[in-house]
Write a protein that holds these residues in place. Sequence first.
Motif, PDB file in Angstrom:
ATOM      1  N   PRO A  60      52.711  86.909  61.560  1.00  0.00           N
ATOM      2  CA  PRO A  60      52.529  85.665  60.810  1.00  0.00           C
ATOM      3  C   PRO A  60      51.623  84.694  61.561  1.00  0.00           C
ATOM      4  O   PRO A  60      51.659  84.615  62.786  1.00  0.00           O
ATOM      5  CB  PRO A  60      53.954  85.117  60.664  1.00  0.00           C
ATOM      6  CG  PRO A  60      54.747  85.787  61.743  1.00  0.00           C
ATOM      7  CD  PRO A  60      54.120  87.132  61.922  1.00  0.00           C
ATOM      8  N   THR A  61      50.831  83.952  60.777  1.00  0.00           N
ATOM      9  CA  THR A  61      49.847  83.066  61.386  1.00  0.00           C
ATOM     10  C   THR A  61      50.026  81.607  60.990  1.00  0.00           C
ATOM     11  O   THR A  61      49.361  80.741  61.562  1.00  0.00           O
ATOM     12  CB  THR A  61      48.422  83.495  60.984  1.00  0.00           C
ATOM     13  OG1 THR A  61      48.302  83.418  59.547  1.00  0.00           O
ATOM     14  CG2 THR A  61      48.131  84.925  61.437  1.00  0.00           C
ATOM     15  N   ILE A  62      50.872  81.333  59.994  1.00  0.00           N
ATOM     16  CA  ILE A  62      51.002  79.957  59.507  1.00  0.00           C
ATOM     17  C   ILE A  62      52.473  79.550  59.427  1.00  0.00           C
ATOM     18  O   ILE A  62      53.368  80.393  59.405  1.00  0.00           O
ATOM     19  CB  ILE A  62      50.356  79.773  58.121  1.00  0.00           C
ATOM     20  CG1 ILE A  62      51.036  80.674  57.067  1.00  0.00           C
ATOM     21  CG2 ILE A  62      48.857  80.036  58.179  1.00  0.00           C
ATOM     22  CD1 ILE A  62      50.561  80.414  55.650  1.00  0.00           C
ATOM     23  N   VAL A  63      52.683  78.251  59.364  1.00  0.00           N
ATOM     24  CA  VAL A  63      53.997  77.656  59.119  1.00  0.00           C
ATOM     25  C   VAL A  63      53.851  76.789  57.875  1.00  0.00           C
ATOM     26  O   VAL A  63      53.026  75.873  57.857  1.00  0.00           O
ATOM     27  CB  VAL A  63      54.476  76.816  60.311  1.00  0.00           C
ATOM     28  CG1 VAL A  63      55.793  76.115  59.981  1.00  0.00           C
ATOM     29  CG2 VAL A  63      54.631  77.686  61.552  1.00  0.00           C
ATOM     30  N   THR A  64      54.633  77.080  56.843  1.00  0.00           N
ATOM     31  CA  THR A  64      54.520  76.324  55.588  1.00  0.00           C
ATOM     32  C   THR A  64      55.671  75.361  55.352  1.00  0.00           C
ATOM     33  O   THR A  64      55.537  74.451  54.547  1.00  0.00           O
ATOM     34  CB  THR A  64      54.412  77.267  54.379  1.00  0.00           C
ATOM     35  OG1 THR A  64      55.483  78.217  54.423  1.00  0.00           O
ATOM     36  CG2 THR A  64      53.074  77.990  54.370  1.00  0.00           C
ATOM     37  N   VAL A  65      56.814  75.576  55.993  1.00  0.00           N
ATOM     38  CA  VAL A  65      57.953  74.668  55.811  1.00  0.00           C
ATOM     39  C   VAL A  65      58.477  74.275  57.192  1.00  0.00           C
ATOM     40  O   VAL A  65      59.502  74.792  57.658  1.00  0.00           O
ATOM     41  CB  VAL A  65      59.073  75.312  54.971  1.00  0.00           C
ATOM     42  CG1 VAL A  65      60.118  74.261  54.576  1.00  0.00           C
ATOM     43  CG2 VAL A  65      58.515  75.966  53.717  1.00  0.00           C
ATOM     44  N   PRO A  66      57.791  73.357  57.867  1.00  0.00           N
ATOM     45  CA  PRO A  66      58.232  72.971  59.213  1.00  0.00           C
ATOM     46  C   PRO A  66      59.665  72.456  59.249  1.00  0.00           C
ATOM     47  O   PRO A  66      60.345  72.605  60.272  1.00  0.00           O
ATOM     48  CB  PRO A  66      57.246  71.868  59.601  1.00  0.00           C
ATOM     49  CG  PRO A  66      56.040  72.102  58.757  1.00  0.00           C
ATOM     50  CD  PRO A  66      56.564  72.650  57.470  1.00  0.00           C
ATOM     51  N   GLN A  67      60.140  71.892  58.136  1.00  0.00           N
ATOM     52  CA  GLN A  67      61.482  71.323  58.133  1.00  0.00           C
ATOM     53  C   GLN A  67      62.543  72.380  58.400  1.00  0.00           C
ATOM     54  O   GLN A  67      63.587  72.088  58.993  1.00  0.00           O
ATOM     55  CB  GLN A  67      61.775  70.608  56.815  1.00  0.00           C
ATOM     56  CG  GLN A  67      63.038  69.768  56.835  1.00  0.00           C
ATOM     57  CD  GLN A  67      63.031  68.742  57.951  1.00  0.00           C
ATOM     58  OE1 GLN A  67      62.020  68.069  58.172  1.00  0.00           O
ATOM     59  NE2 GLN A  67      64.137  68.625  58.682  1.00  0.00           N
ATOM     60  N   GLY A  68      62.292  73.622  57.979  1.00  0.00           N
ATOM     61  CA  GLY A  68      63.252  74.684  58.265  1.00  0.00           C
ATOM     62  C   GLY A  68      63.428  74.889  59.753  1.00  0.00           C
ATOM     63  O   GLY A  68      64.551  75.097  60.247  1.00  0.00           O
ATOM     64  N   LEU A  69      62.339  74.829  60.500  1.00  0.00           N
ATOM     65  CA  LEU A  69      62.414  74.954  61.954  1.00  0.00           C
ATOM     66  C   LEU A  69      63.037  73.712  62.574  1.00  0.00           C
ATOM     67  O   LEU A  69      63.827  73.802  63.519  1.00  0.00           O
ATOM     68  CB  LEU A  69      61.015  75.189  62.518  1.00  0.00           C
ATOM     69  CG  LEU A  69      60.412  76.563  62.174  1.00  0.00           C
ATOM     70  CD1 LEU A  69      58.908  76.568  62.390  1.00  0.00           C
ATOM     71  CD2 LEU A  69      61.072  77.668  62.992  1.00  0.00           C
ATOM     72  N   ARG A  70      62.689  72.560  62.042  1.00  0.00           N
ATOM     73  CA  ARG A  70      63.279  71.312  62.571  1.00  0.00           C
ATOM     74  C   ARG A  70      64.783  71.295  62.348  1.00  0.00           C
ATOM     75  O   ARG A  70      65.547  70.846  63.223  1.00  0.00           O
ATOM     76  CB  ARG A  70      62.600  70.110  61.927  1.00  0.00           C
ATOM     77  CG  ARG A  70      61.138  69.962  62.346  1.00  0.00           C
ATOM     78  CD  ARG A  70      60.466  68.756  61.735  1.00  0.00           C
ATOM     79  NE  ARG A  70      59.104  68.640  62.261  1.00  0.00           N
ATOM     80  CZ  ARG A  70      57.998  68.680  61.509  1.00  0.00           C
ATOM     81  NH1 ARG A  70      58.085  68.805  60.189  1.00  0.00           N
ATOM     82  NH2 ARG A  70      56.808  68.575  62.078  1.00  0.00           N
ATOM     83  N   ASP A  71      65.234  71.780  61.194  1.00  0.00           N
ATOM     84  CA  ASP A  71      66.677  71.853  60.927  1.00  0.00           C
ATOM     85  C   ASP A  71      67.363  72.810  61.890  1.00  0.00           C
ATOM     86  O   ASP A  71      68.476  72.546  62.361  1.00  0.00           O
ATOM     87  CB  ASP A  71      66.926  72.303  59.486  1.00  0.00           C
ATOM     88  CG  ASP A  71      66.553  71.247  58.456  1.00  0.00           C
ATOM     89  OD1 ASP A  71      66.350  70.086  58.839  1.00  0.00           O
ATOM     90  OD2 ASP A  71      66.475  71.601  57.255  1.00  0.00           O
ATOM     91  N   LEU A  72      66.707  73.934  62.183  1.00  0.00           N
ATOM     92  CA  LEU A  72      67.265  74.907  63.121  1.00  0.00           C
ATOM     93  C   LEU A  72      67.423  74.296  64.507  1.00  0.00           C
ATOM     94  O   LEU A  72      68.489  74.425  65.134  1.00  0.00           O
ATOM     95  CB  LEU A  72      66.348  76.134  63.176  1.00  0.00           C
ATOM     96  CG  LEU A  72      66.650  77.177  64.256  1.00  0.00           C
ATOM     97  CD1 LEU A  72      68.022  77.799  64.044  1.00  0.00           C
ATOM     98  CD2 LEU A  72      65.563  78.252  64.274  1.00  0.00           C
ATOM     99  N   TRP A  73      66.395  73.637  64.979  1.00  0.00           N
ATOM    100  CA  TRP A  73      66.474  72.992  66.298  1.00  0.00           C
ATOM    101  C   TRP A  73      67.559  71.909  66.306  1.00  0.00           C
ATOM    102  O   TRP A  73      68.330  71.796  67.258  1.00  0.00           O
ATOM    103  CB  TRP A  73      65.120  72.385  66.648  1.00  0.00           C
ATOM    104  CG  TRP A  73      64.330  73.137  67.674  1.00  0.00           C
ATOM    105  CD1 TRP A  73      64.090  72.751  68.958  1.00  0.00           C
ATOM    106  CD2 TRP A  73      63.654  74.407  67.522  1.00  0.00           C
ATOM    107  NE1 TRP A  73      63.303  73.689  69.606  1.00  0.00           N
ATOM    108  CE2 TRP A  73      63.028  74.708  68.762  1.00  0.00           C
ATOM    109  CE3 TRP A  73      63.523  75.299  66.472  1.00  0.00           C
ATOM    110  CZ2 TRP A  73      62.276  75.867  68.948  1.00  0.00           C
ATOM    111  CZ3 TRP A  73      62.777  76.453  66.664  1.00  0.00           C
ATOM    112  CH2 TRP A  73      62.168  76.732  67.880  1.00  0.00           C
ATOM    113  N   ALA A  74      67.630  71.134  65.215  1.00  0.00           N
ATOM    114  CA  ALA A  74      68.618  70.055  65.148  1.00  0.00           C
ATOM    115  C   ALA A  74      70.035  70.605  65.197  1.00  0.00           C
ATOM    116  O   ALA A  74      70.936  69.989  65.794  1.00  0.00           O
ATOM    117  CB  ALA A  74      68.416  69.241  63.875  1.00  0.00           C
ATOM    118  N   ALA A  75      70.254  71.775  64.584  1.00  0.00           N
ATOM    119  CA  ALA A  75      71.582  72.390  64.628  1.00  0.00           C
ATOM    120  C   ALA A  75      71.991  72.745  66.047  1.00  0.00           C
ATOM    121  O   ALA A  75      73.181  72.902  66.339  1.00  0.00           O
ATOM    122  CB  ALA A  75      71.604  73.646  63.742  1.00  0.00           C
ATOM    123  N   CYS A  76      71.009  72.865  66.932  1.00  0.00           N
ATOM    124  CA  CYS A  76      71.264  73.176  68.342  1.00  0.00           C
ATOM    125  C   CYS A  76      71.163  71.932  69.228  1.00  0.00           C
ATOM    126  O   CYS A  76      71.144  72.048  70.461  1.00  0.00           O
ATOM    127  CB  CYS A  76      70.267  74.232  68.825  1.00  0.00           C
ATOM    128  SG  CYS A  76      70.295  75.769  67.868  1.00  0.00           S
TER     129      CYS A  76
END
Length: 513
Positions: A60-76
């Motif tokens: 994969p070369t792109i990120v289209t929904v950064p919020q999904g990653l931000r939510d993952l980090w926030a859960a940690c």
Amino acid sequence: MTDSHAPSQAIVIGAGLGGLASAMRLGAKGYAVTVIDKLDRVGGRGSSITQGGHRFDLGPTIVTVPQGLRDLWAACGRDFDRDVTLKPMKPFYEIRWPDGSSFRLHADKSATEAEVEALSPDDLPGFRKFLSDAEDRYWFGYEDLGRRPMNELWELVKVLPRFVWLRADRSVYAHAARRVRDPRLRFALSFHPLFIGGDPFRVTSMYILVSHLESAFGVHYAMGGVQAIAEAMANVIRDQGGQLKMSTEVDEILVEKGRAAGVRLVGGTQIKADVTISNADAGHTYTRLLRNRSRKRWTDAKVKRQRWSMGLFVWYFGTRGTAKMWSDVGHHTIVVGPRYREHIKDIFIRGKLADDMSLYVHRPSVTDPSVAPDGDDTFYVLSPVPHLGFDNGVDWAVEEDPYRQKMLAMLEERLLPGLSDRVTESLVFTPETFRDRYLSPLGSGFSIEPRILQSAYFRPHNVSEELPGLYLAGAGTHPGAGVPGVIGTAEVMGQLVPDAPRPMAPPLPMAAE
């Protein structure tokens, strides 16, 4: 399995993005996590290889929904943007057709609409309606179904009326064709399923939601590539007290008293655990890792009957002294071949390696200087091809170099004149590479194809139907492939795994069988 005072242990098979996200969520739940992967570095298909000073991002070369990653980090308890730098793409990408026309998708709505008007002014109202349709499907298919478990039949029954109302039976291409007449715009609005392994002429129109993801959240590049995201995930896991065992392959999932009890590695070493997560392909999980267990639903025959995503031919290459050449070629370009529908049939239905091709060209060096030596370029060019499961399968030992030469000729003619004299480094992945490197059934690029009867409830579930204590993440389970999808599989899995009943502790040491 373990005594009542021992810490709760979890094993994650596979250090792809879905496995790493799963490990992060399990660590946040209090488990001591061990991640195991056969590759020498984290990221799975999102890992990289460095050769001759060029870093080739493999998947994969792109990120289209950064919020999904931000939510993952926030859960940690972490901040994603402190660990990873995302850069928005401007434009998102360019599509070039054989007649010399082109289309660029922009973050600015008016700029995109100007592109539509330049191609086909009469189609602008239909284009706007298509994006509205995509948003409707986003709220239902992504924010609702895509973020909760779909392992119970009742969950499917409840949403059937909504599926009917949204015409989920219609294909992505058919829906695009109802909104716009120009064949170029029909391509531009329907090619996206190819990036999650689907046939645009057969995949459910629910997947037009990808167009809304682009317009609403943008298209981003992670500085350092997706590998940088994977390494940041690994750092979180280590900070949580977890460990990663690389260059280590799992041979089988252990079963004790009718439950998953950990894994046996190639060579015989066992690692015990209370919870086991497989981020290996669902087909590999059931037919290989559970090969000695009787299965009711995901039998070998059932897995074989699934429709699998297409294969991928990827040419990674470096070029010398080209940083200031090809100034009209940006970060993402799609070079369209002369056929669409018939070429897709060659790939998905006939299993034929066609002479013509359409190419996705990734030139990260225009954004990220770290990928290439100073003054040089790094490229990744992808062509969809048949997977390895057809009776008249492609002999890649014979076809690899001739196909690469055809790709080179197309690139020189349509996009990168003079390329032949500039190539310095070269690396090719075929479907056989995907089969051997990633243990992907039939060498498919994206696991099970996301057709309507292979999605949601009909996909392998995040909680295994075959073995208590086993959970699945990754492209082969719900909600599916693509970076947002595989990150989402970990979110759904996290809703199914209970919090650790015993306190966090370092992972148990391995014990020889």
